[in-house]
Scaffold this motif. Structure first.
Motif, PDB file in Angstrom:
ATOM      1  N   LEU A   1       0.792   4.511  -3.008  1.00 31.11           N
ATOM      2  CA  LEU A   1       0.196   5.656  -2.402  1.00 31.11           C
ATOM      3  C   LEU A   1       1.959   6.694  -2.834  1.00 31.11           C
ATOM      4  CD1 LEU A   1      -0.708   8.128  -0.968  1.00 31.11           C
ATOM      5  CD2 LEU A   1       1.009   7.327   1.133  1.00 31.11           C
ATOM      6  N   THR A   2       2.812   6.050  -3.294  1.00 31.64           N
ATOM      7  CA  THR A   2       4.224   6.777  -3.534  1.00 31.64           C
ATOM      8  C   THR A   2       4.038   7.017  -5.116  1.00 31.64           C
ATOM      9  OG1 THR A   2       5.651   5.346  -2.190  1.00 31.64           O
ATOM     10  CG2 THR A   2       7.175   6.207  -4.363  1.00 31.64           C
TER      11      THR A   2
ATOM     12  N   CYS B   1      -3.100   4.819   4.476  1.00 30.65           N
ATOM     13  CA  CYS B   1      -2.533   5.359   3.046  1.00 30.65           C
ATOM     14  C   CYS B   1      -3.320   5.568   2.845  1.00 30.65           C
ATOM     15  CB  CYS B   1      -2.205   4.297   2.987  1.00 30.65           C
ATOM     16  SG  CYS B   1      -0.230   3.972   2.474  1.00 30.65           S
TER      17      CYS B   1
ATOM     18  N   LEU C   1      -5.463   9.542   2.509  1.00 30.19           N
ATOM     19  CA  LEU C   1      -4.134  10.188   1.972  1.00 30.19           C
ATOM     20  C   LEU C   1      -4.923   9.801  -0.125  1.00 30.19           C
ATOM     21  CD1 LEU C   1      -0.604   9.682   3.451  1.00 30.19           C
ATOM     22  CD2 LEU C   1      -2.408  11.794   3.124  1.00 30.19           C
ATOM     23  N   LEU C   2      -4.549   8.118  -0.061  1.00 27.89           N
ATOM     24  CA  LEU C   2      -5.152   8.053  -1.746  1.00 27.89           C
ATOM     25  C   LEU C   2      -6.894   8.345  -1.859  1.00 27.89           C
ATOM     26  CD1 LEU C   2      -3.779   4.654  -1.722  1.00 27.89           C
ATOM     27  CD2 LEU C   2      -2.897   6.344  -2.476  1.00 27.89           C
TER      28      LEU C   2
ATOM     29  N   ALA D   1      -7.779   0.634  -3.057  1.00 30.67           N
ATOM     30  CA  ALA D   1      -6.521   0.257  -1.383  1.00 30.67           C
ATOM     31  C   ALA D   1      -7.256   0.094  -0.561  1.00 30.67           C
ATOM     32  CB  ALA D   1      -6.978   1.410  -0.803  1.00 30.67           C
TER      33      ALA D   1
ATOM     34  N   ILE E   1       1.089  -1.316   0.022  1.00 32.87           N
ATOM     35  CA  ILE E   1      -0.031   0.175  -0.274  1.00 32.87           C
ATOM     36  C   ILE E   1       0.728   1.348   0.318  1.00 32.87           C
ATOM     37  CG2 ILE E   1      -0.294   0.225   2.239  1.00 32.87           C
ATOM     38  CD1 ILE E   1      -3.207   1.168  -0.171  1.00 32.87           C
ATOM     39  N   PHE E   2       1.888   1.599   0.798  1.00 31.82           N
ATOM     40  CA  PHE E   2       2.633   2.226   0.791  1.00 31.82           C
ATOM     41  C   PHE E   2       3.867   1.974  -0.715  1.00 31.82           C
ATOM     42  CE2 PHE E   2       3.861   1.631   5.107  1.00 31.82           C
ATOM     43  CZ  PHE E   2       2.516   3.147   5.583  1.00 31.82           C
TER      44      PHE E   2
ATOM     45  N   ALA F   1      -0.136   0.650   8.287  1.00 31.96           N
ATOM     46  CA  ALA F   1       0.089   1.528   6.917  1.00 31.96           C
ATOM     47  C   ALA F   1      -1.853   1.682   6.513  1.00 31.96           C
ATOM     48  CB  ALA F   1      -0.072  -0.081   6.319  1.00 31.96           C
TER      49      ALA F   1
END
Length: 268
Positions: free
Chosen positions: A82-83, A132, A135-136, A214, A78-79, A128
């Motif tokens: 997000l990146t 995330c 933010l997503l 997500a 998931i990171f 996590a």
């Protein structure tokens, strides 16, 4: 037939079966749109075949231990998403996809250094995804241009998964369950989505597909935990079946909930 030839033929068969899963999932995804496509992408299209073939070669304890290593790796994925989602709004494929994969490799390398318990793996996922998913949320909606499939799209995805299966199966005997569990969860499907869609439709629409994944990826983490418990207590076959059922039920629930909200918005 020699042992080496038997092993090679059996390995090729496993790779072909895994590739067939990917081809089927890819066709369904392309015909379903970004939301349904994201839910299909979070089904165990690549990890599932890897674990099935690991279960053929190893006992239930190996599968249960591998799942413990896979669980925190889901948090790394998931990171990675997000990146990519953030960088792809302004940067090209090389920067956004390369950075995302680098983040996954770094986090997976850190995860590899520890012995993970079920509680710790679940906690890593909760933290996590708690960070995330909000933010997503702002990247989930983007205008999706018409995508024309190119001849190499599905073969490339199938080849990536087949190679992953070959690596997992051929190395599991000497790298052990922890490394096998980490390799099995490398996000082949997400990587292929970036590589195929970004050059064709741009970063923001491609990011929307990953951002929509997500919640489905959270369910996949739950399925890995169920796989661990099922394999440890009832054997590999039941563990794998329960893990798959968890993924399917979770994603169908997400689909039904989204459909209900759209119908409510239409009638209001």
């Amino acid at each position: 037939m020699s042992f080496d030839l038997h092993f090679i033929l059996f390995l090729l068969l496993r790779m072909a079966i895994a590739a067939a899963f990917v081809v089927t999932a890819s066709i369904i995804t392309e015909r379903s749109g970004p939301v349904i496509g994201a839910l299909i992408a979070t089904l165990p299209v690549s990890a599932g075949p890897s674990y099935v073939f690991l279960a053929i070669d190893h006992d239930a304890a190996f599968i249960a231990q591998g799942a413990l290593a896979s669980l925190p790796v889901n948090a790394a994925t998931i990171f990675m998403c997000l990146t990519y989602v953030v960088l792809s709004q302004r940067h090209n494929l090389v920067v956004s996809c390369g950075s995302a994969i680098a983040v996954w490799i770094v986090l997976a390398s850190i995860i590899r250094q520890f012995d993970w318990s079920l509680t710790a793996g679940l906690a890593a996922n909760l933290i996590a995804f708690g960070l995330c998913i909000p933010l997503l949320a702002g990247y989930r909606h983007a205008k999706m241009p018409l995508v024309t499939r190119r001849w190499y799209d599905i073969p490339m995805r199938a080849a990536l998964v087949a190679i992953l299966v070959a690596i997992v199966v051929s190395t599991s005997g000497w790298v052990g369950p922890r490394i096998s569990g980490i390799i099995a969860l490398y996000p082949v499907v997400f990587s292929s989505i970036m590589l195929i869609l970004h050059p064709r439709i741009g970063g923001p629409p491609t990011a929307a597909v990953l951002a929509n994944s997500a919640w489905g990826l959270l369910g996949f983490g739950m399925a890995v935990a169920v796989l661990h418990l099922g394999a440890a207590n009832f054997g590999s076959a039941i563990g794998l079946s329960l893990g798959l059922a968890t993924c399917i039920v979770w994603n169908l629930t997400l689909w039904w909930n989204g459909r209900r909200k759209r119908m409510a918005a239409t009638t209001s």
